[in-house]
Design an enzyme around this catalytic site. Structure first.
Site, PDB file in Angstrom:
ATOM      1  N   THR A 125       0.820  -1.212   0.000  1.00 58.24           N
ATOM      2  CA  THR A 125       0.000   0.000   0.000  1.00 58.24           C
ATOM      3  C   THR A 125       0.859   1.269   0.000  1.00 58.24           C
ATOM      4  OG1 THR A 125      -1.489   1.281   1.419  1.00 58.24           O
ATOM      5  CG2 THR A 125      -0.125  -0.318   2.525  1.00 58.24           C
ATOM      6  N   ASP A 126       0.291   2.351  -0.516  1.00 54.56           N
ATOM      7  CA  ASP A 126       1.002   3.636  -0.474  1.00 54.56           C
ATOM      8  C   ASP A 126       1.143   4.150   0.961  1.00 54.56           C
ATOM      9  OD1 ASP A 126      -1.663   4.353  -0.015  1.00 54.56           O
ATOM     10  OD2 ASP A 126      -1.782   5.807  -1.643  1.00 54.56           O
ATOM     11  N   LYS A 157       2.358  -3.353   7.360  1.00 54.43           N
ATOM     12  CA  LYS A 157       2.558  -3.548   5.912  1.00 54.43           C
ATOM     13  C   LYS A 157       4.002  -3.198   5.541  1.00 54.43           C
ATOM     14  CE  LYS A 157      -0.101  -4.522   3.136  1.00 54.43           C
ATOM     15  NZ  LYS A 157      -0.521  -5.867   2.639  1.00 54.43           N
TER      16      LYS A 157
HETATM   17  P1  NAD Z   1      -9.962  -6.960   2.794  1.00 55.14           P
HETATM   18  O1  NAD Z   1      -9.885  -6.655   4.254  1.00 55.14           O
HETATM   19  O2  NAD Z   1     -11.202  -6.637   2.037  1.00 55.14           O
HETATM   20  O3  NAD Z   1      -9.670  -8.520   2.557  1.00 55.14           O
HETATM   21  C1  NAD Z   1      -8.657  -9.199   3.239  1.00 55.14           C
HETATM   22  C2  NAD Z   1      -8.857 -10.694   2.986  1.00 55.14           C
HETATM   23  O4  NAD Z   1      -7.775 -11.396   3.642  1.00 55.14           O
HETATM   24  C3  NAD Z   1     -10.165 -11.253   3.572  1.00 55.14           C
HETATM   25  O5  NAD Z   1     -10.760 -12.135   2.663  1.00 55.14           O
HETATM   26  C4  NAD Z   1      -9.691 -11.994   4.820  1.00 55.14           C
HETATM   27  O6  NAD Z   1     -10.530 -13.098   5.170  1.00 55.14           O
HETATM   28  C5  NAD Z   1      -8.314 -12.464   4.400  1.00 55.14           C
HETATM   29  N1  NAD Z   1      -7.428 -12.708   5.541  1.00 55.14           N
HETATM   30  C6  NAD Z   1      -7.206 -11.873   6.590  1.00 55.14           C
HETATM   31  N2  NAD Z   1      -6.349 -12.456   7.456  1.00 55.14           N
HETATM   32  C7  NAD Z   1      -6.008 -13.658   6.927  1.00 55.14           C
HETATM   33  C8  NAD Z   1      -5.153 -14.713   7.348  1.00 55.14           C
HETATM   34  N3  NAD Z   1      -4.471 -14.644   8.494  1.00 55.14           N
HETATM   35  N4  NAD Z   1      -5.024 -15.804   6.562  1.00 55.14           N
HETATM   36  C9  NAD Z   1      -5.721 -15.897   5.379  1.00 55.14           C
HETATM   37  N5  NAD Z   1      -6.559 -14.938   4.948  1.00 55.14           N
HETATM   38  C10 NAD Z   1      -6.698 -13.820   5.715  1.00 55.14           C
HETATM   39  O7  NAD Z   1      -8.688  -6.230   2.167  1.00 55.14           O
HETATM   40  P2  NAD Z   1      -8.509  -5.528   0.740  1.00 55.14           P
HETATM   41  O8  NAD Z   1      -8.967  -4.131   0.850  1.00 55.14           O
HETATM   42  O9  NAD Z   1      -9.027  -6.412  -0.305  1.00 55.14           O
HETATM   43  O10 NAD Z   1      -6.918  -5.487   0.657  1.00 55.14           O
HETATM   44  C11 NAD Z   1      -6.193  -6.580   0.097  1.00 55.14           C
HETATM   45  C12 NAD Z   1      -4.708  -6.251   0.154  1.00 55.14           C
HETATM   46  O11 NAD Z   1      -4.440  -5.065  -0.578  1.00 55.14           O
HETATM   47  C13 NAD Z   1      -4.173  -6.011   1.549  1.00 55.14           C
HETATM   48  O12 NAD Z   1      -2.893  -6.584   1.636  1.00 55.14           O
HETATM   49  C14 NAD Z   1      -4.098  -4.497   1.665  1.00 55.14           C
HETATM   50  O13 NAD Z   1      -3.074  -4.112   2.557  1.00 55.14           O
HETATM   51  C15 NAD Z   1      -3.758  -4.126   0.236  1.00 55.14           C
HETATM   52  N6  NAD Z   1      -4.208  -2.794  -0.212  1.00 55.14           N
HETATM   53  C16 NAD Z   1      -5.504  -2.412  -0.081  1.00 55.14           C
HETATM   54  C17 NAD Z   1      -5.924  -1.178  -0.570  1.00 55.14           C
HETATM   55  C18 NAD Z   1      -7.358  -0.724  -0.470  1.00 55.14           C
HETATM   56  O14 NAD Z   1      -7.662   0.416  -0.824  1.00 55.14           O
HETATM   57  N7  NAD Z   1      -8.292  -1.561  -0.039  1.00 55.14           N
HETATM   58  C19 NAD Z   1      -4.997  -0.330  -1.172  1.00 55.14           C
HETATM   59  C20 NAD Z   1      -3.663  -0.748  -1.286  1.00 55.14           C
HETATM   60  C21 NAD Z   1      -3.285  -1.981  -0.807  1.00 55.14           C
HETATM   61  O1  TDX Z   2     -16.149   6.705   8.612  1.00 57.22           O
HETATM   62  C1  TDX Z   2     -15.144   7.164   8.055  1.00 57.22           C
HETATM   63  N1  TDX Z   2     -14.989   8.519   7.958  1.00 57.22           N
HETATM   64  C2  TDX Z   2     -13.900   9.105   7.384  1.00 57.22           C
HETATM   65  O2  TDX Z   2     -13.791  10.329   7.328  1.00 57.22           O
HETATM   66  C3  TDX Z   2     -14.115   6.310   7.495  1.00 57.22           C
HETATM   67  C4  TDX Z   2     -14.245   4.809   7.576  1.00 57.22           C
HETATM   68  C5  TDX Z   2     -13.036   6.917   6.913  1.00 57.22           C
HETATM   69  N2  TDX Z   2     -12.907   8.260   6.864  1.00 57.22           N
HETATM   70  C6  TDX Z   2     -11.721   8.858   6.223  1.00 57.22           C
HETATM   71  C7  TDX Z   2     -10.389   8.334   6.708  1.00 57.22           C
HETATM   72  C8  TDX Z   2      -9.518   8.404   5.476  1.00 57.22           C
HETATM   73  O3  TDX Z   2      -8.954   9.705   5.365  1.00 57.22           O
HETATM   74  O4  TDX Z   2     -11.783   8.492   4.836  1.00 57.22           O
HETATM   75  C9  TDX Z   2     -10.484   8.187   4.328  1.00 57.22           C
HETATM   76  C10 TDX Z   2     -10.498   6.774   3.803  1.00 57.22           C
HETATM   77  O5  TDX Z   2     -10.608   5.908   4.913  1.00 57.22           O
HETATM   78  P1  TDX Z   2     -10.624   4.309   4.754  1.00 57.22           P
HETATM   79  O6  TDX Z   2     -11.678   3.924   3.794  1.00 57.22           O
HETATM   80  O7  TDX Z   2     -10.618   3.735   6.134  1.00 57.22           O
HETATM   81  O8  TDX Z   2      -9.231   4.063   3.995  1.00 57.22           O
HETATM   82  P2  TDX Z   2      -7.714   4.437   4.350  1.00 57.22           P
HETATM   83  O9  TDX Z   2      -7.521   4.627   5.801  1.00 57.22           O
HETATM   84  O10 TDX Z   2      -7.306   5.549   3.429  1.00 57.22           O
HETATM   85  O11 TDX Z   2      -6.981   3.062   3.923  1.00 57.22           O
HETATM   86  C11 TDX Z   2      -7.365   2.367   2.722  1.00 57.22           C
HETATM   87  O12 TDX Z   2      -6.461   2.639   1.674  1.00 57.22           O
HETATM   88  C12 TDX Z   2      -5.170   2.122   1.767  1.00 57.22           C
HETATM   89  C13 TDX Z   2      -7.428   0.859   2.950  1.00 57.22           C
HETATM   90  O13 TDX Z   2      -8.345   0.584   4.008  1.00 57.22           O
HETATM   91  C14 TDX Z   2      -6.065   0.291   3.241  1.00 57.22           C
HETATM   92  O14 TDX Z   2      -6.139  -1.123   3.372  1.00 57.22           O
HETATM   93  C15 TDX Z   2      -5.167   0.644   2.087  1.00 57.22           C
HETATM   94  O15 TDX Z   2      -3.851   0.218   2.350  1.00 57.22           O
END
Ligand code: NAD
Ligand code: TDX
Length: 339
Positions: A125-126, A157
């Site tokens: 992640t960033d 991370k």
């Molecule tokens: P998510 O929370 O939606 O999904 C995580 C998945 O991992 C779930 O299916 C969960 O059951 C599984 N999991 C958790 N712990 C586990 C374990 N110990 N063993 C096996 N499975 C396990 O997450 P996401 O948003 O899909 O993110 C996926 C990846 O991408 C993560 O590594 C996150 O750090 C990275 N990432 C996410 C974002 C974002 O905006 N969501 C951005 C950049 C990077």
């Molecule tokens: O209820 C809320 N109100 C609010 O203002 C929530 C849930 C979030 N926020 C703000 C916090 C952040 O500035 O919105 C922004 C986005 O929040 P999240 O959706 O929790 O994302 P963020 O914390 O930016 O992290 C996400 O992007 C990078 C993912 O959850 C991470 O897994 C990924 O690495």
């Protein structure tokens, strides 16, 4: 080609599973997922009967289970999405983040070494770069930006990222690493900003905006992230880090207002609440390297992506309603308990 995708029942992982089965119909995709609160097996229902797909419920920290799966499947590639991913939860309970995100990564890499995996890809992640000031729009995260984390989530991370690069240098494990900005799209768990606001607005509930709402995130449609990872595992250079993002910076409050407008709801629903502890101010990725080296560019403009996403949540209440009610957590037992 056999590919183990960990965390494939989560948001990005499931989108990646769908993308890979479609883009590479001759590949075998094996999803390993613990099904934590964030994993939802019903998401994968459309591919459960695909002969090129297998689901295995296991914890990436469980050495024996991981080793057994690697022995059975002899994967060519491992893509690790499995993680605890929510910053707010990491502030409440850091421990599980260290276990899954760091220890789990080391278990997967040990198995990858033992079984001669040709490519181990770590999805990062960033957030590992910390944050940028709002008054310096000229600054972006490059792959050279120092690691400088703010939350237990981003620290876990970053710890995993360092281990991945160390396994490459020390053991010669063929790794690649991607650091992506905030994703949005279908199957996004409704604890995160965009789905949370859509669903609460639909119910005319207050929309909790942290602090002044001016924190900036760099949003990328999930399919574009999946395509970037597909490119990296095939064409990326071993040992390299690739930043993934589409130069789409938005303040949280503007996203919330846009969602309200699209849903025809009043801005009176917006409620400013106490800021997140250690709240990162601005994220912004410089994606020059992945563009120049691999030809990747985002395909979905934010205006289209957010429309598609809102439409998806409107049409798929059957996906998110059981999550809101907690029912989905019994899904695996009910459907697959005795299989
Ligand atoms: P998510 O929370 O939606 O999904 C995580 C998945 O991992 C779930 O299916 C969960 O059951 C599984 N999991 C958790 N712990 C586990 C374990 N110990 N063993 C096996 N499975 C396990 O997450 P996401 O948003 O899909 O993110 C996926 C990846 O991408 C993560 O590594 C996150 O750090 C990275 N990432 C996410 C974002 C974002 O905006 N969501 C951005 C950049 C990077
Ligand atoms: O209820 C809320 N109100 C609010 O203002 C929530 C849930 C979030 N926020 C703000 C916090 C952040 O500035 O919105 C922004 C986005 O929040 P999240 O959706 O929790 O994302 P963020 O914390 O930016 O992290 C996400 O992007 C990078 C993912 O959850 C991470 O897994 C990924 O690495």
């Amino acid at each position: 080609m056999n590919i183990i995708v960990t965390g494939g029942a989560g948001f990005i992982g499931s989108n990646f599973v769908f993308h890979m089965l479609k883009a590479h119909p001759d590949y075998r995709i094996i999803c390993l997922d613990k099904l934590t609160y964030a994993g939802n097996l019903s998401t994968l229902e459309p591919v459960m009967s695909n002969p090129n797909f297998r689901f295995v419920k296991a914890d990436i920290c469980d050495k024996e289970a991981v080793d057994k799966l690697f022995e059975e499947e002899k994967p060519d590639i491992v893509v690790n999405f499995a993680a605890e991913s929510h910053v707010d939860r990491s502030i409440e309970n850091p421990q599980i983040f260290l276990e899954t995100n760091i220890i789990g990564t080391s278990v997967l890499m040990d198995a990858s070494r033992k079984h001669g995996v040709k490519r181990y890809h770590q999805v990062s992640t960033d957030e590992v770069y910390g944050d940028l000031p709002l008054d310096r729009p000229d600054l972006f995260f490059t792959e050279q930006t120092p690691i400088h984390t703010s939350s237990p989530y981003s620290s876990s991370k970053a710890g995993a990222d360092l281990l991945v690069l160390a396994y490459h240098r020390t053991y010669g494990l063929p790794v690649t690493l991607s650091r992506c900005s905030n994703n949005y799209g279908p199957y996004h768990f409704p604890e995160k900003l965009i789905p949370l606001m859509i669903i609460r607005a639909l119910h005319d509930e207050s929309l909790p905006v942290y602090g002044d709402g001016l924190n900036v995130r760099d949003w990328l449609y999930v399919e574009d992230h999946c395509k970037a990872i597909d490119l990296i595992i095939h064409n990326g250079k071993v040992g390299e880090v690739y930043n993934v993002g589409g130069h789409n910076e938005m303040a949280n409050i503007d996203i919330v207002k846009l969602i309200l407008k699209e849903l025809g709801k009043s801005e009176d629903l917006i409620t400013y609440v106490t800021d997140r502890a250690g709240h990162d101010r601005r994220y912004a990725i410089d994606p020059t390297k992945i563009h120049n080296d691999l030809g990747w560019l985002p395909e979905t403009k934010f205006a289209d992506g957010i429309d598609k996403t809102i439409k998806w949540y409107l049409e798929n209440e059957s996906w998110w309603q059981p999550i809101i009610s907690g029912e989905y957590q019994n899904y695996y037992e009910k459907m697959y308990g005795d299989k």
